[in-house]
Design an enzyme around this catalytic site. Structure first.
Site, mmCIF file in Angstrom:
data_model
loop_
_atom_site.group_PDB
_atom_site.id
_atom_site.type_symbol
_atom_site.label_atom_id
_atom_site.label_comp_id
_atom_site.label_asym_id
_atom_site.label_seq_id
_atom_site.Cartn_x
_atom_site.Cartn_y
_atom_site.Cartn_z
ATOM 1 N N GLY A 38 14.614 -2.518 6.446
ATOM 2 C CA GLY A 38 13.203 -2.712 6.764
ATOM 3 C C GLY A 38 12.345 -3.036 5.556
ATOM 4 N N LYS A 49 9.024 -0.168 -6.802
ATOM 5 C CA LYS A 49 9.321 0.778 -7.886
ATOM 6 C C LYS A 49 10.162 0.112 -8.972
ATOM 7 C CE LYS A 49 6.860 2.526 -5.824
ATOM 8 N NZ LYS A 49 6.197 2.372 -4.524
ATOM 9 N N GLU A 189 -12.405 -3.337 -4.542
ATOM 10 C CA GLU A 189 -12.300 -2.257 -3.565
ATOM 11 C C GLU A 189 -13.652 -2.075 -2.885
ATOM 12 O OE1 GLU A 189 -10.061 -0.003 -2.146
ATOM 13 O OE2 GLU A 189 -11.909 0.626 -1.145
ATOM 14 N N THR A 250 -4.085 -6.272 -0.203
ATOM 15 C CA THR A 250 -3.511 -4.945 0.083
ATOM 16 C C THR A 250 -4.595 -4.065 0.688
ATOM 17 O OG1 THR A 250 -4.038 -4.163 -2.145
ATOM 18 C CG2 THR A 250 -1.862 -5.092 -1.838
ATOM 19 N N GLY A 252 -4.418 -2.249 3.531
ATOM 20 C CA GLY A 252 -3.896 -1.299 4.508
ATOM 21 C C GLY A 252 -2.775 -1.879 5.346
ATOM 22 N N ARG A 253 -2.245 -1.048 6.221
ATOM 23 C CA ARG A 253 -1.177 -1.488 7.114
ATOM 24 C C ARG A 253 -1.484 -1.021 8.541
ATOM 25 N NH1 ARG A 253 3.343 -3.441 4.597
ATOM 26 N NH2 ARG A 253 4.616 -3.051 6.427
ATOM 27 N N HIS A 414 13.254 23.751 -21.199
ATOM 28 C CA HIS A 414 12.262 23.317 -22.188
ATOM 29 C C HIS A 414 12.905 22.329 -23.144
ATOM 30 C CE1 HIS A 414 8.842 23.533 -24.873
ATOM 31 N NE2 HIS A 414 9.668 23.686 -25.883
HETATM 32 P P1 NAI Z 1 -4.312 1.695 1.573
HETATM 33 O O1 NAI Z 1 -4.854 2.149 2.863
HETATM 34 O O2 NAI Z 1 -3.695 2.643 0.627
HETATM 35 O O3 NAI Z 1 -5.468 0.958 0.750
HETATM 36 C C1 NAI Z 1 -6.187 -0.126 1.252
HETATM 37 C C2 NAI Z 1 -7.479 -0.211 0.465
HETATM 38 O O4 NAI Z 1 -8.118 -1.427 0.757
HETATM 39 C C3 NAI Z 1 -8.434 0.909 0.782
HETATM 40 O O5 NAI Z 1 -8.832 1.517 -0.420
HETATM 41 C C4 NAI Z 1 -9.593 0.192 1.460
HETATM 42 O O6 NAI Z 1 -10.828 0.805 1.234
HETATM 43 C C5 NAI Z 1 -9.497 -1.176 0.845
HETATM 44 N N1 NAI Z 1 -10.047 -2.259 1.646
HETATM 45 C C6 NAI Z 1 -9.908 -2.471 2.968
HETATM 46 N N2 NAI Z 1 -10.534 -3.601 3.333
HETATM 47 C C7 NAI Z 1 -11.073 -4.136 2.199
HETATM 48 C C8 NAI Z 1 -11.841 -5.292 1.915
HETATM 49 N N3 NAI Z 1 -12.172 -6.150 2.880
HETATM 50 N N4 NAI Z 1 -12.226 -5.526 0.644
HETATM 51 C C9 NAI Z 1 -11.898 -4.647 -0.338
HETATM 52 N N5 NAI Z 1 -11.174 -3.529 -0.118
HETATM 53 C C10 NAI Z 1 -10.773 -3.278 1.128
HETATM 54 O O7 NAI Z 1 -3.357 0.473 1.931
HETATM 55 P P2 NAI Z 1 -2.285 -0.314 1.070
HETATM 56 O O8 NAI Z 1 -2.494 -0.125 -0.384
HETATM 57 O O9 NAI Z 1 -2.321 -1.694 1.614
HETATM 58 O O10 NAI Z 1 -0.956 0.405 1.467
HETATM 59 C C11 NAI Z 1 -0.612 0.471 2.839
HETATM 60 C C12 NAI Z 1 0.107 1.725 3.166
HETATM 61 O O11 NAI Z 1 1.423 1.614 2.672
HETATM 62 C C13 NAI Z 1 -0.461 2.978 2.535
HETATM 63 O O12 NAI Z 1 -1.464 3.571 3.299
HETATM 64 C C14 NAI Z 1 0.743 3.837 2.500
HETATM 65 O O13 NAI Z 1 0.902 4.455 3.745
HETATM 66 C C15 NAI Z 1 1.888 2.877 2.313
HETATM 67 N N6 NAI Z 1 2.303 2.864 0.930
HETATM 68 C C16 NAI Z 1 2.712 4.004 0.331
HETATM 69 C C17 NAI Z 1 3.086 4.005 -0.973
HETATM 70 C C18 NAI Z 1 3.509 5.253 -1.608
HETATM 71 O O14 NAI Z 1 3.775 6.226 -0.925
HETATM 72 N N7 NAI Z 1 3.562 5.313 -2.924
HETATM 73 C C19 NAI Z 1 3.077 2.794 -1.770
HETATM 74 C C20 NAI Z 1 2.629 1.662 -1.044
HETATM 75 C C21 NAI Z 1 2.280 1.712 0.244
#
Ligand code: NAI
Length: 439
Positions: A38, A49, A189, A250, A252-253, A414
Site C-alpha cells: 500500500g 523515512k 500553512e 500536503t 491532509g488525507r 549510559h
Molecule cells: P496533515 O493533516 O498532517 O496536515 C495538513 C496541513 O495542511 C494542515 O496543517 C492544514 O492546516 C494545512 N492545510 C490544509 N489546507 C490548506 C491550504 N489550502 N493551504 C495551506 N495549508 C492548508 O496532513 P498531511 O501532512 O498531508 O498528512 C496526511 C496524514 O498522513 C496525516 O494526518 C497523518 O495521518 C499521515 N502521516 C503520518 C505521518 C507520521 O506518522 N509521521 C507522516 C506522514 C503522514
C-alpha cells in the site's frame, strides 16, 4: 476450501489482517489493485523515512564543527536502491501472507454483498469481509499539475526550489528533508502555526530548526491560485506570489471509500470514515473495517493494531480496541513524539542535559512524562533526535499502569538518549539526576 475472510486492500491494515488470520489458522484472500504494502510501504512511511535518513546524514556531517565535506547525490541511483529496498520489503510481506495459507489476488475488487467481492470477473465468497482501502491525498479544487507525496518521493533530481502547501506532518517532514538536500523550501500553512494540533511548546523546537535551515514559512496563509508556465507561481490571499520549480501539496488525507461498491452494503458512516464498533465491525454484520478508512488517527501502526483486533474477532475471540497509548510521531528535526494522555503533572527535562544528544551536536528538545496524582504514568512527549525509537517505553508504561518511580528506578544504559525518559520520570517526583527543575 471456503475462505474465512476477503480483505480489500493490501496495505498495512490489509496485509497484516491476512497474516494475523493465518496465524489463527484462518484462510484469507487479499485483493490489491496496485502494490502490496500500500501507500505506507511504497509511497509513504518507508520511502519518506529513507529520504529523511539521506538528508539527515548529509546535514549531520555538513553541520559538524570542524568537518568540511562536499557530497553529491545521484538521485537516479538512490531511487534504484530505494525501490530495491521497498521491493524486498513488499515481496517479503506477500510471502508471509502466503506462508500462512493466505492468497493475494491483483485487481480491482468490487463488493457485491456482505459475503462476496468480485475481482477480474470472478466472484469470491467468504464468511467475512475486511475493508482496508486506506486513504488518498486531499486535493484543492482548481489546483493541478502539483506533486503529491508519491510523486516527490520518486523525484529523479532535487528541485532547486520547492513550495509546500500544508505545514502538517508530511509537509514538515518532506520540506525539511528537501531543504537539507539543497532545495530552497517555502512552506505555506493556513493555520496560525505549523503542525497545528501539536502543542506549540513542542513544535517551537522544530520551527526554530527550520528557521536555521533557511526554510521560509508563511502561516495563516491561504493559497488562492497555482499556475504553471515554466516555473510555478503560487498566489497567496495577501498578495504574495511564490515562485518555484515544484509545488508539493500536503493538505491532509481522506478515507478511501469510493469506487469499490461500498454502496452495495451501505454501512453506517461517521463523517467521511466507515463507522466501526470497538471490535472493528461495521454496522453490517460480518463486515469489518481497519486502518485509515475506519477513522482517525490515520497511522500505519494504528492499522496494524486494528488488524490484530479484527482478526481476533473474525477468529471467534472477543477483542476490543483500546487506543489509550497510541504513539504519534512527526519525523521532523528534531522528531516530535507523544503517547497516551496529558496531565498537568510533569516537569520538562531539556535535551541539552543529555550527554549523548550533545555528542550528536543536538541540544534543542525536551523530555516530558505525564503522571496522575498517584504518579501513575499517563503519557509522554519527547522532542529529540530518534525520539520515535524512544517513546514505546512510555506506551508500555501506560499500558502496564507503571508509576514514574518504576521507570525512574529502571537502570538505563549510559550514555543514551533513552536516559531522557528516566530523567523525565524522576523529574515528576523532583529527583532528576542531571537537571534541577525550578518548578
Ligand atoms: P496533515 O493533516 O498532517 O496536515 C495538513 C496541513 O495542511 C494542515 O496543517 C492544514 O492546516 C494545512 N492545510 C490544509 N489546507 C490548506 C491550504 N489550502 N493551504 C495551506 N495549508 C492548508 O496532513 P498531511 O501532512 O498531508 O498528512 C496526511 C496524514 O498522513 C496525516 O494526518 C497523518 O495521518 C499521515 N502521516 C503520518 C505521518 C507520521 O506518522 N509521521 C507522516 C506522514 C503522514
Amino acid at each position: 476450501m471456503e475462505l474465512d475472510s476477503i480483505i480489500l486492500g493490501g496495505g498495512p491494515g490489509g496485509y497484516s489482517t491476512a497474516i494475523r488470520l493465518g496465524q489463527n489458522g484462518k484462510k484469507a484472500l487479499v485483493i490489491e489493485e496496485n502494490k502490496i504494502g500500500g501507500e505506507c510501504l511504497n509511497y509513504g512511511c518507508i520511502p519518506s523515512k529513507a529520504i529523511i535518513e539521506l538528508a539527515d546524514a548529509i546535514s549531520y556531517l555538513k553541520e559538524m564543527p570542524g568537518v568540511s565535506s562536499s557530497v553529491s547525490i545521484d538521485m537516479k541511483k538512490w531511487q534504484e536502491w530505494k525501490w530495491g529496498m521497498i521491493n524486498k520489503l513488499t515481496s517479503g510481506v506477500e510471502k508471509l501472507v502466503t506462508s500462512y495459507g493466505g492468497e493475494v489476488v491483483k485487481g480491482k475488487g468490487i463488493i457485491e454483498n456482505s459475503n462476496s467481492i468480485r475481482v477480474n470477473n470472478e466472484t469470491f465468497d467468504a464468511k467475512s469481509l475486511v475493508i482496508a482501502t486506506g486513504s488518498v491525498p486531499s486535493k484543492i479544487k482548481g489546483i493541478e499539475d502539483v506533486f503529491y507525496n508519491k510523486d516527490i518521493l520518486d523525484a529523479d533530481h532535487i528541485p532547486k526550489s520547492l513550495v509546500v502547501i500544508g505545514g502538517g506532518y508530511i509537509g514538515i517532514e518532506l520540506g525539511t528533508a528537501f531543504s537539507k538536500l539543497g532545495s530552497e523550501v517555502t512552506i505555506v500553512e493556513m493555520m496560525p502555526n505549523i503542525l497545528p494540533g501539536t502543542d506549540t511548546d513542542l513544535s517551537k523546537f522544530v520551527e526554530r530548526r527550520m528557521n536555521t535551515l533557511g526554510i521560509k514559512t508563511f502561516v495563516g496563509a491561504k493559497v488562492e491560485k497555482v499556475t504553471k508556465s515554466g516555473e510555478f507561481s503560487v498566489s497567496l490571499a495577501d498578495g504574495n506570489v511564490l515562485k518555484s520549480e515544484l509545488v508539493l501539496m500536503t493538505v491532509g488525507r481522506q478515507p478511501n471509500t469510493q469506487g469499490f461498491g461500498l454502496e452495495n452494503i451501505n454501512p453506517e458512516m461517521e463523517g467521511k470514515f466507515i463507522k466501526t464498533d470497538k471490535r472493528k465491525m461495521t454496522s453490517v454484520k460480518g463486515v469489518y473495517a481497519v486502518g485509515d478508512v475506519s477513522g482517525q488517527p490515520m497511522l500505519a501502526h494504528k492499522a496494524f493494531y486494528d488488524a490484530e483486533i479484527a482478526s481476533e474477532n473474525i477468529s471467534g475471540k472477543n477483542s476490543e480496541v483500546d487506543y489509550r497509548a497510541m504513539p504519534f510521531v512527526i519525523y521532523s528535526d528534531p522528531e516530535i513524539v507523544t503517547t497516551g494522555s496529558k496531565t498537568d503533572k510533569f516537569n520538562n527535562i531539556p535535551l541539552a542535559t543529555n550527554g549523548r544528544a550533545l555528542g550528536m551536536n543536538s541540544n534543542q528538545g525536551v523530555f516530558r512524562i505525564y503522571v496522575d496524582n498517584d504518579y501513575v504514568i499517563k503519557g509522554g512527549a519527547f522532542v529529540a533526535p530518534r525520539a520515535s525509537e524512544l517513546i514505546s517505553e512510555i506506551s508500555l508504561a501506560v499500558e502496564a499502569g507503571l508509576t514514574s518511580k518504576d521507570l525512574g528506578m529502571t537502570v538505563h544504559p549510559h550514555p543514551t538518549l533513552s536516559e531522557g525518559a528516566k530523567e523525565a520520570a524522576e523529574a515528576t517526583y523532583g529527583k532528576s539526576l542531571h537537571y534541577k527543575s525550578s518548578r
